[in-house]
Design a protein around this motif. Structure first.
Motif, PDB file in Angstrom:
ATOM      1  N   VAL A  26       0.625  -1.432   0.885  1.00  0.00           N
ATOM      2  CA  VAL A  26      -0.272   0.239  -0.169  1.00  0.00           C
ATOM      3  C   VAL A  26       0.500   1.678   0.201  1.00  0.00           C
ATOM      4  O   VAL A  26       0.299   2.382  -1.640  1.00  0.00           O
ATOM      5  N   GLU A  27       1.826   1.586   0.587  1.00  0.00           N
ATOM      6  CA  GLU A  27       2.694   2.495   0.721  1.00  0.00           C
ATOM      7  C   GLU A  27       3.784   2.526  -0.707  1.00  0.00           C
ATOM      8  O   GLU A  27       3.695   3.830  -0.841  1.00  0.00           O
ATOM      9  N   ALA A  28       3.870   1.791  -1.707  1.00  0.00           N
ATOM     10  CA  ALA A  28       4.983   1.837  -2.762  1.00  0.00           C
ATOM     11  C   ALA A  28       3.520   2.138  -3.443  1.00  0.00           C
ATOM     12  O   ALA A  28       4.007   3.044  -4.326  1.00  0.00           O
ATOM     13  N   ALA A  29       2.871   1.917  -3.311  1.00  0.00           N
ATOM     14  CA  ALA A  29       1.226   2.159  -4.462  1.00  0.00           C
ATOM     15  C   ALA A  29       1.116   3.422  -3.995  1.00  0.00           C
ATOM     16  O   ALA A  29       1.246   4.634  -4.955  1.00  0.00           O
ATOM     17  N   LEU A  30       0.472   4.518  -2.598  1.00  0.00           N
ATOM     18  CA  LEU A  30       0.501   5.535  -2.190  1.00  0.00           C
ATOM     19  C   LEU A  30       1.960   6.584  -2.476  1.00  0.00           C
ATOM     20  O   LEU A  30       1.545   7.741  -3.664  1.00  0.00           O
ATOM     21  N   ASP A  31       3.217   5.878  -3.138  1.00  0.00           N
ATOM     22  CA  ASP A  31       4.157   6.456  -3.460  1.00  0.00           C
ATOM     23  C   ASP A  31       4.843   6.774  -4.968  1.00  0.00           C
ATOM     24  O   ASP A  31       4.818   7.520  -5.416  1.00  0.00           O
ATOM     25  N   ALA A  32       3.489   5.833  -5.307  1.00  0.00           N
ATOM     26  CA  ALA A  32       3.576   5.727  -6.757  1.00  0.00           C
ATOM     27  C   ALA A  32       2.140   6.424  -7.120  1.00  0.00           C
ATOM     28  O   ALA A  32       2.382   7.080  -8.616  1.00  0.00           O
ATOM     29  N   GLY A  33       1.479   7.455  -6.992  1.00  0.00           N
ATOM     30  CA  GLY A  33       0.952   7.688  -7.095  1.00  0.00           C
ATOM     31  C   GLY A  33      -0.589   7.150  -7.600  1.00  0.00           C
ATOM     32  O   GLY A  33      -2.032   7.332  -8.677  1.00  0.00           O
ATOM     33  N   HIS A  35      -3.723   4.039  -6.780  1.00  0.00           N
ATOM     34  CA  HIS A  35      -5.083   3.577  -5.597  1.00  0.00           C
ATOM     35  C   HIS A  35      -4.336   2.357  -5.216  1.00  0.00           C
ATOM     36  O   HIS A  35      -4.357   1.568  -6.004  1.00  0.00           O
ATOM     37  N   PRO A  36      -4.223   2.313  -4.457  1.00  0.00           N
ATOM     38  CA  PRO A  36      -3.961   0.531  -3.860  1.00  0.00           C
ATOM     39  C   PRO A  36      -4.565  -0.595  -4.311  1.00  0.00           C
ATOM     40  O   PRO A  36      -5.957  -0.179  -4.063  1.00  0.00           O
ATOM     41  N   GLY A  37      -4.202  -1.576  -4.387  1.00  0.00           N
ATOM     42  CA  GLY A  37      -5.516  -2.914  -4.139  1.00  0.00           C
ATOM     43  C   GLY A  37      -6.351  -2.829  -3.484  1.00  0.00           C
ATOM     44  O   GLY A  37      -5.643  -3.090  -2.165  1.00  0.00           O
ATOM     45  N   ARG A  38      -7.134  -3.928  -3.859  1.00  0.00           N
ATOM     46  CA  ARG A  38      -8.812  -3.625  -2.407  1.00  0.00           C
ATOM     47  C   ARG A  38      -8.002  -4.353  -2.148  1.00  0.00           C
ATOM     48  O   ARG A  38      -8.295  -5.039  -0.452  1.00  0.00           O
ATOM     49  N   GLU A  39      -7.706  -6.428  -2.304  1.00  0.00           N
ATOM     50  CA  GLU A  39      -6.856  -6.350  -0.973  1.00  0.00           C
ATOM     51  C   GLU A  39      -5.907  -6.150  -0.298  1.00  0.00           C
ATOM     52  O   GLU A  39      -5.539  -6.760   0.789  1.00  0.00           O
ATOM     53  N   ALA A  44      -3.539  -4.148   4.769  1.00  0.00           N
ATOM     54  CA  ALA A  44      -2.699  -3.059   5.345  1.00  0.00           C
ATOM     55  C   ALA A  44      -4.075  -3.065   6.928  1.00  0.00           C
ATOM     56  O   ALA A  44      -3.806  -2.710   8.054  1.00  0.00           O
ATOM     57  N   VAL A  45      -4.961  -2.371   6.269  1.00  0.00           N
ATOM     58  CA  VAL A  45      -5.978  -1.482   7.215  1.00  0.00           C
ATOM     59  C   VAL A  45      -5.897  -2.543   8.550  1.00  0.00           C
ATOM     60  O   VAL A  45      -6.178  -1.670  10.025  1.00  0.00           O
ATOM     61  N   ARG A  46      -6.355  -3.785   8.533  1.00  0.00           N
ATOM     62  CA  ARG A  46      -6.310  -5.273   9.321  1.00  0.00           C
ATOM     63  C   ARG A  46      -4.816  -5.271  10.834  1.00  0.00           C
ATOM     64  O   ARG A  46      -5.076  -5.209  11.923  1.00  0.00           O
ATOM     65  N   VAL A  96      -4.114   3.994   7.023  1.00  0.00           N
ATOM     66  CA  VAL A  96      -2.639   3.663   6.524  1.00  0.00           C
ATOM     67  C   VAL A  96      -1.874   5.459   6.507  1.00  0.00           C
ATOM     68  O   VAL A  96      -1.195   4.938   7.247  1.00  0.00           O
ATOM     69  N   LEU A  97      -1.978   5.645   5.797  1.00  0.00           N
ATOM     70  CA  LEU A  97      -1.367   6.931   6.769  1.00  0.00           C
ATOM     71  C   LEU A  97      -1.227   7.618   7.521  1.00  0.00           C
ATOM     72  O   LEU A  97      -0.273   8.246   7.963  1.00  0.00           O
TER      73      LEU A  97
END
Length: 129
Positions: A26-33, A35-39, A44-46, A96-97
């Motif tokens: 999720v952090e990598a997806a956010l860094d790449a701009g 939206h993270p994958g659903r799963e 990550a949230v859990r 997550v943020l």
């Protein structure tokens, strides 16, 4: 190595979220701009909610991150029925943020990305991890 009463035989290890590939993804997806994958976002949230419960045991505040999870945490009076008096609610990306230190509690409140009600709903002492 001899174990003393009440002590774990396990060595001190890093927090659960540091080991989570979902949090890293999720952090990598956010860094790449993107939206993270659903799963990955769900996992990550859990993982981060579990870390919150570990750091802030109790049942005074309910932290909701729909649609992926909700936990009760924080020392104080236990909530048992109906709508809890102390509630924190946010979306998965914001959680997550917040939990990873990429967004501050005051900024999230000011932007309306976190809704916190009740005099014990401030969980900023427990985040980021």
């Amino acid at each position: 190595m001899k174990q003393r009463d009440g002590e774990s035989y396990r060595p001190v290890v890093s927090s659960a979220h540091n080991k989570s590939s979902a949090v890293a993804a999720v952090e990598a997806a956010l860094d790449a701009g993107v939206h993270p994958g659903r799963e990955e976002l769900r996992d990550a949230v859990r993982a981060l909610l579990s870390e919150l419960v570990r750091r802030a045991p109790g049942r005074t505040v309910e932290v909701r991150v729909p649609p992926y999870g909700a936990v009760q945490c924080g020392a104080g009076p236990r909530h048992t029925r109906g709508t809890p008096p102390n509630v924190v609610e946010t979306d998965p990306v914001t959680w997550v943020l917040l939990a990873t230190g990429r967004l501050s509690w005051p900024d999230a409140l000011a932007d309306g990305r976190v809704r916190a009600s009740g005099h014990r709903a401030d969980i900023s002492a427990y985040i980021p991890f």
